[in-house]
Design a protein around this motif. Sequence first.
Motif, PDB file in Angstrom:
ATOM      1  N   ASP A 160     -19.012  11.574  10.552  1.00  0.00           N
ATOM      2  CA  ASP A 160     -20.364  11.691  10.024  1.00  0.00           C
ATOM      3  C   ASP A 160     -21.347  10.858  10.831  1.00  0.00           C
ATOM      4  O   ASP A 160     -22.474  11.290  11.100  1.00  0.00           O
ATOM      5  N   ARG A 161     -20.939   9.648  11.235  1.00  0.00           N
ATOM      6  CA  ARG A 161     -21.828   8.835  12.086  1.00  0.00           C
ATOM      7  C   ARG A 161     -21.987   9.494  13.446  1.00  0.00           C
ATOM      8  O   ARG A 161     -23.090   9.507  14.013  1.00  0.00           O
ATOM      9  N   MET A 185       0.842  -1.199   0.000  1.00  0.00           N
ATOM     10  CA  MET A 185       0.000   0.000   0.000  1.00  0.00           C
ATOM     11  C   MET A 185       0.878   1.250   0.000  1.00  0.00           C
ATOM     12  O   MET A 185       1.815   1.363   0.789  1.00  0.00           O
ATOM     13  N   SER A 186       0.599   2.181  -0.893  1.00  0.00           N
ATOM     14  CA  SER A 186       1.400   3.387  -0.967  1.00  0.00           C
ATOM     15  C   SER A 186       1.067   4.316   0.190  1.00  0.00           C
ATOM     16  O   SER A 186      -0.049   4.292   0.714  1.00  0.00           O
ATOM     17  N   PRO A 187       2.038   5.165   0.610  1.00  0.00           N
ATOM     18  CA  PRO A 187       1.767   6.121   1.686  1.00  0.00           C
ATOM     19  C   PRO A 187       0.588   7.029   1.358  1.00  0.00           C
ATOM     20  O   PRO A 187      -0.210   7.366   2.235  1.00  0.00           O
ATOM     21  N   ARG A 188       0.468   7.431   0.085  1.00  0.00           N
ATOM     22  CA  ARG A 188      -0.612   8.323  -0.302  1.00  0.00           C
ATOM     23  C   ARG A 188      -1.966   7.645  -0.086  1.00  0.00           C
ATOM     24  O   ARG A 188      -2.913   8.239   0.430  1.00  0.00           O
ATOM     25  N   ARG A 189      -2.069   6.379  -0.509  1.00  0.00           N
ATOM     26  CA  ARG A 189      -3.318   5.648  -0.334  1.00  0.00           C
ATOM     27  C   ARG A 189      -3.618   5.446   1.142  1.00  0.00           C
ATOM     28  O   ARG A 189      -4.764   5.523   1.580  1.00  0.00           O
ATOM     29  N   SER A 190      -2.595   5.166   1.931  1.00  0.00           N
ATOM     30  CA  SER A 190      -2.772   4.957   3.365  1.00  0.00           C
ATOM     31  C   SER A 190      -3.345   6.209   4.031  1.00  0.00           C
ATOM     32  O   SER A 190      -4.254   6.122   4.854  1.00  0.00           O
ATOM     33  N   LEU A 228     -10.443   4.878  18.506  1.00  0.00           N
ATOM     34  CA  LEU A 228      -9.696   5.711  19.449  1.00  0.00           C
ATOM     35  C   LEU A 228      -8.448   6.297  18.818  1.00  0.00           C
ATOM     36  O   LEU A 228      -8.057   7.439  19.113  1.00  0.00           O
ATOM     37  N   GLY A 229      -7.840   5.546  17.900  1.00  0.00           N
ATOM     38  CA  GLY A 229      -6.605   6.011  17.272  1.00  0.00           C
ATOM     39  C   GLY A 229      -6.772   7.281  16.469  1.00  0.00           C
ATOM     40  O   GLY A 229      -5.794   8.007  16.249  1.00  0.00           O
ATOM     41  N   HIS A 230      -7.987   7.584  16.045  1.00  0.00           N
ATOM     42  CA  HIS A 230      -8.229   8.790  15.256  1.00  0.00           C
ATOM     43  C   HIS A 230      -8.433  10.024  16.127  1.00  0.00           C
ATOM     44  O   HIS A 230      -8.316  11.150  15.640  1.00  0.00           O
ATOM     45  N   PHE A 231      -8.746   9.829  17.419  1.00  0.00           N
ATOM     46  CA  PHE A 231      -9.082  10.982  18.255  1.00  0.00           C
ATOM     47  C   PHE A 231      -8.359  10.994  19.598  1.00  0.00           C
ATOM     48  O   PHE A 231      -8.039  12.066  20.114  1.00  0.00           O
ATOM     49  N   GLY A 232      -8.115   9.861  20.178  1.00  0.00           N
ATOM     50  CA  GLY A 232      -7.337   9.805  21.410  1.00  0.00           C
ATOM     51  C   GLY A 232      -8.151   9.848  22.676  1.00  0.00           C
ATOM     52  O   GLY A 232      -7.798   9.232  23.667  1.00  0.00           O
ATOM     53  N   ALA A 233      -9.257  10.576  22.678  1.00  0.00           N
ATOM     54  CA  ALA A 233     -10.075  10.690  23.883  1.00  0.00           C
ATOM     55  C   ALA A 233     -11.472  11.161  23.494  1.00  0.00           C
ATOM     56  O   ALA A 233     -11.674  11.722  22.411  1.00  0.00           O
ATOM     57  N   LEU A 248      -8.021   9.209   6.248  1.00  0.00           N
ATOM     58  CA  LEU A 248      -8.926  10.364   6.226  1.00  0.00           C
ATOM     59  C   LEU A 248     -10.359   9.920   5.953  1.00  0.00           C
ATOM     60  O   LEU A 248     -11.304  10.436   6.553  1.00  0.00           O
ATOM     61  N   GLY A 249     -10.522   8.955   5.049  1.00  0.00           N
ATOM     62  CA  GLY A 249     -11.851   8.442   4.766  1.00  0.00           C
ATOM     63  C   GLY A 249     -12.484   7.810   5.993  1.00  0.00           C
ATOM     64  O   GLY A 249     -13.678   7.995   6.259  1.00  0.00           O
ATOM     65  N   THR A 250     -11.694   7.061   6.744  1.00  0.00           N
ATOM     66  CA  THR A 250     -12.195   6.444   7.977  1.00  0.00           C
ATOM     67  C   THR A 250     -12.562   7.499   8.998  1.00  0.00           C
ATOM     68  O   THR A 250     -13.613   7.413   9.654  1.00  0.00           O
ATOM     69  N   ARG A 251     -11.720   8.509   9.133  1.00  0.00           N
ATOM     70  CA  ARG A 251     -12.010   9.591  10.077  1.00  0.00           C
ATOM     71  C   ARG A 251     -13.315  10.293   9.711  1.00  0.00           C
ATOM     72  O   ARG A 251     -14.147  10.567  10.579  1.00  0.00           O
TER      73      ARG A 251
END
Length: 201
Positions: free
Chosen positions: A19-20, A1-6, A50-55, A11-14
């Motif tokens: 949105d949910r 997987m390329s860094p750009r795709r990662s 949790l990894g996207h926000f931390g708390a 960002l898509g997951t975040r």
Amino acid sequence: MSPRRSVAEALGTRFAILDRSVGIASVEGLERLTIGRLATELGMSKSGVLGHFGAKEALQLAVLERAGEVFRAEVWEPVVRIEPGMPRLRALCEAWISYLERGVFPGGCFFVAAAHEFDGRAGAVRDAVEARFDTWRARLLKETRRAVAAGDLPGGTDADQLVFELTGLVMSLNHALQLHGDRQAVEWARRGVRARLGIIS
């Protein structure tokens, strides 16, 4: 997987999480957001969310930011090229009413709901909600004062009083739609705005 795709996938997951979260918080409140619930609904692990926000507070603040982006896209961006002063003030009020009429957020005005939830508390979330309201009020005041300066409103118009009353009309509309399901209130709000702005229709 390329860094750009990662990065793009992260960002898509975040965005999917936010949105949910906005949908849940709009109806049930920011305090009802939990890492476990979001993980279950999105088919993720708790650590993945949790990894996207931390708390939880960081998640709540990010949700407020996302809701603010939606509000700007629905209410501010459509009128930004309209002539400043009365034309823009009228358009802002109409866009604001339309945003509630169309149910952009399932629970009505996201920020009214958040204010009711946090206005009696101290902390970063409460401060962020207040800042949103302050920014919006400042925009309305700016256009009101421009309308007075242009002679489109009487010279003695108290801009703070007028903005207070316009805000009250729209907040009353939000209440009528959410608590009573009263669609007639949309027209009452429009009539009230036109009357306060001296618009003959």
